[in-house]
Design an enzyme around this catalytic site. Structure first.
Site, PDB file in Angstrom:
ATOM      1  N   HIS A   1       0.848  -1.205   0.000  1.00  0.00           N
ATOM      2  CA  HIS A   1       0.000   0.000   0.000  1.00  0.00           C
ATOM      3  C   HIS A   1       0.881   1.251   0.000  1.00  0.00           C
ATOM      4  CE1 HIS A   1      -3.072  -2.663   2.286  1.00  0.00           C
ATOM      5  NE2 HIS A   1      -3.573  -2.448   1.089  1.00  0.00           N
TER       6      HIS A   1
ATOM      7  N   LYS B   1     -17.180  -6.682   6.784  1.00  0.00           N
ATOM      8  CA  LYS B   1     -16.088  -7.551   7.256  1.00  0.00           C
ATOM      9  C   LYS B   1     -15.793  -7.226   8.723  1.00  0.00           C
ATOM     10  CE  LYS B   1     -13.569  -6.985   2.909  1.00  0.00           C
ATOM     11  NZ  LYS B   1     -12.338  -6.372   2.385  1.00  0.00           N
TER      12      LYS B   1
ATOM     13  N   ARG C   1      -2.142  -6.019  -8.436  1.00  0.00           N
ATOM     14  CA  ARG C   1      -0.906  -6.768  -8.185  1.00  0.00           C
ATOM     15  C   ARG C   1      -0.685  -7.837  -9.246  1.00  0.00           C
ATOM     16  NH1 ARG C   1      -3.007  -8.186  -2.350  1.00  0.00           N
ATOM     17  NH2 ARG C   1      -4.782  -8.326  -3.743  1.00  0.00           N
TER      18      ARG C   1
ATOM     19  N   SER D   1      -2.881  -7.719   2.999  1.00  0.00           N
ATOM     20  CA  SER D   1      -3.128  -7.571   4.439  1.00  0.00           C
ATOM     21  C   SER D   1      -3.574  -8.910   5.024  1.00  0.00           C
ATOM     22  CB  SER D   1      -4.219  -6.524   4.684  1.00  0.00           C
ATOM     23  OG  SER D   1      -3.831  -5.285   4.174  1.00  0.00           O
TER      24      SER D   1
END
Ligand code: PNS
Length: 160
Positions: A18, A42, A91, A129
């Site tokens: 990040h 979440k 990514r 993460s």
């Protein structure tokens, strides 16, 4: 005219991937607002306040970057703060499908907001993460994947 970009996400917690993207965005846009989603379904590991503190520390020295949080629709927030760009990181090809869906849906919701995809350094192409939390919980090393402060907080959370 100044171009203001929003880099939204969960940042639970912020990783070096990040940060790499924040630095790239800061070099590209006049202002970058890193914004944490507040009303997520979440169950996050860190509170929004904890995530903001970690991000604040990570962006020290980047004068055109600020950290905030938002609730509700992302495009509404982007327009409210006078921004016109959403920055998202890709990514690998696997990210693309979800990101494309979100970007096109956001375009449908607001034609004033453009999504820009940026690539993090290759070294972070496998980093997330979620994986960092899993590794930390199981006692593996996350050194070099997150800032030292985040590493400390993860160890504290899992009492390692
Ligand atoms: O880091 P994440 O969890 O991949 O970030 C996802 C995020 C926060 C960018 C996305 O869930 C979002 O924008 N949520 C806000 C609600 C919204 O606008 N939903 C419609 C998106 S098409």
């Amino acid at each position: 005219m100044e171009t203001r970009a929003v880099y939204p996400g969960s940042f639970d917690p912020v990783t070096n991937g990040h940060i790499d993207l924040i630095q790239r965005s800061a070099a590209f846009f006049d202002k970058v607002v890193v914004s944490i989603l507040r009303n997520t379904e979440k169950a996050p590991l860190f509170t929004v306040e904890e995530r903001m503190e970690m991000l604040q520390e990570a962006i020290q020295g980047l004068k055109n970057v600020s950290v905030t949080s938002f609730a509700g629709l992302l495009v509404d927030f982007v327009e409210q703060i006078g921004a016109s760009v959403i920055v998202r990181g890709i990514r690998a090809v696997s990210d693309y499908e979800y990101e494309l869906q979100m970007a096109l849906m956001n375009r449908r919701l607001s034609n004033k907001v453009e999504t820009v995809f940026m690539l993090p350094a290759e070294a972070y192409s496998f980093l997330s993460s979620k994986l960092v939390k899993e590794i930390a919980q199981l006692g593996g090393s996350i050194r070099g994947l997150v800032p030292a402060e985040v590493e400390k907080r993860l160890c504290d959370k899992f009492r390692i």
